[in-house]
Design an enzyme around this catalytic site. Structure first.
Site, PDB file in Angstrom:
ATOM      1  N   GLY A  17      13.029  10.530  -0.052  1.00 29.19           N
ATOM      2  CA  GLY A  17      11.760  10.615  -0.182  1.00 29.19           C
ATOM      3  C   GLY A  17      10.872  10.892  -2.034  1.00 29.19           C
ATOM      4  CG  ASN A  19       7.958   6.019  -3.374  1.00 26.58           C
ATOM      5  OD1 ASN A  19       6.929   5.501  -4.272  1.00 26.58           O
ATOM      6  ND2 ASN A  19       9.116   5.205  -3.262  1.00 26.58           N
ATOM      7  NE  ARG A  96      12.604   1.835  13.218  1.00 28.09           N
ATOM      8  CZ  ARG A  96      13.750   1.427  13.472  1.00 28.09           C
ATOM      9  NH1 ARG A  96      14.426   1.711  12.131  1.00 28.09           N
ATOM     10  NH2 ARG A  96      14.073   0.536  15.234  1.00 28.09           N
ATOM     11  CG  ASN A 112       5.553  -0.127   3.093  1.00 35.01           C
ATOM     12  OD1 ASN A 112       5.871   0.878   2.101  1.00 35.01           O
ATOM     13  ND2 ASN A 112       6.064  -0.727   3.475  1.00 35.01           N
ATOM     14  CG  HIS A 114       8.413  -4.653  -0.426  1.00 34.91           C
ATOM     15  ND1 HIS A 114       9.621  -4.644  -0.084  1.00 34.91           N
ATOM     16  CD2 HIS A 114       8.924  -6.027  -1.454  1.00 34.91           C
ATOM     17  CE1 HIS A 114      10.919  -5.270   0.341  1.00 34.91           C
ATOM     18  NE2 HIS A 114      10.611  -5.964  -0.367  1.00 34.91           N
ATOM     19  CB  VAL A 149       8.492  -8.573   7.320  1.00 30.50           C
ATOM     20  CG1 VAL A 149       9.377  -7.878   6.261  1.00 30.50           C
ATOM     21  CG2 VAL A 149       8.947  -8.819   8.726  1.00 30.50           C
ATOM     22  CD  GLU A 179       9.961   1.586  -5.713  1.00 29.98           C
ATOM     23  OE1 GLU A 179       9.521   2.881  -4.657  1.00 29.98           O
ATOM     24  OE2 GLU A 179      11.213   1.314  -5.540  1.00 29.98           O
TER      25      GLU A 179
END
Ligand code: GRF
Length: 222
Positions: A17, A19, A96, A112, A114, A149, A179
């Site tokens: 966690g 982020n 997920r 999201n 990455h 993905v 990030e």
């Protein structure tokens, strides 16, 4: 932008966690006009749940293993998010793959992050894949989640150098620091209404091209 209401966020986590913490810190510092309405983890042992509790943010565990299909799991996630009036879902270390149940319920409203420069190195262990490939630059990407993905319109990216005496961990930490800068920045652009999705691209309004390019490479610190 002061005249827009605070962004009602739901954050999905699975692990440490960091982020989530960066988003919490950006809100508490006043950098990001948002409210985290709920943190949901699919893993009961996620340390991010401790972070939510420490900041008195409602949290919930919904275990994907309790559902027979991804769609059933997502249906439960959507109900919990909608129940809290969430308008934007931020996946933050969430492990997920989301089904169309979630992506239809929150169309272009799932973000999201990455730890690679998409479309390079999608999927798991992206930092290692980049390091092993011998890239000179690595980085991270915030994007609007589309089916597939780590696919979807790119909002912000940040670039970091790979140094001669690097190892996977040093590179991972260098990427992680970026990030924690670009996620709050991307959420702030969204809250200010400055993002316009054009096909598979995202136009950032209110900044000159060079600002946008520079800002997207080295966004302002929260
Ligand atoms: C981060 O590198 C993130 O990009 C990836 O999972 C790692 C841990 O994230 N998805 P966090 O510390 O749980 O936010």
């Amino acid at each position: 932008m002061a005249d827009r209401p605070p962004l009602r966020l739901g954050v999905l986590i699975s692990g440490t966690g960091t982020n989530l913490q960066a988003i919490i810190d950006a809100i508490e510092s006043g950098y990001l006009a948002a409210e985290i309405r709920i943190v949901i983890s699919n893993r009961p042992d996620a340390y991010g749940l401790e972070r939510a509790k420490r900041h008195r943010i409602p949290s919930l565990v919904i275990r994907n293993r309790d559902f027979s299909t991804r769609e059933a799991f997502d249906t439960s996630l959507v109900a919990a998010l909608r129940g809290q009036g969430v308008e934007l879902v931020a996946c933050a270390g969430f492990d997920r793959l989301l089904s169309n149940v979630m992506l239809d319920a929150f169309a272009q409203r799932v973000m999201n992050i990455h730890p690679a420069l998409l479309p390079s190195f999608p999927g798991l262990h992206a930092q290692k894949a980049a390091f092993d490939h011998g890239v000179r630059f690595a980085g991270c990407t915030v994007f609007l989640v589309a089916p597939g993905v780590d696919d979807g319109p790119i909002v912000v990216q940040a670039v970091v150098p790979v140094l001669p005496d690097d190892d996977e961990e040093r590179l991972t930490q260098r990427i992680l620091a970026q990030e924690h800068r670009i996620y709050p920045y991307a959420l702030r652009l969204y809250q200010e209404g400055r993002l316009e999705v054009q096909g598979r691209k995202v136009r950032v309004h209110g900044a000159s091209e060079i600002d946008t390019a520079l800002a997207l490479v080295n966004p302002p610190l929260p």
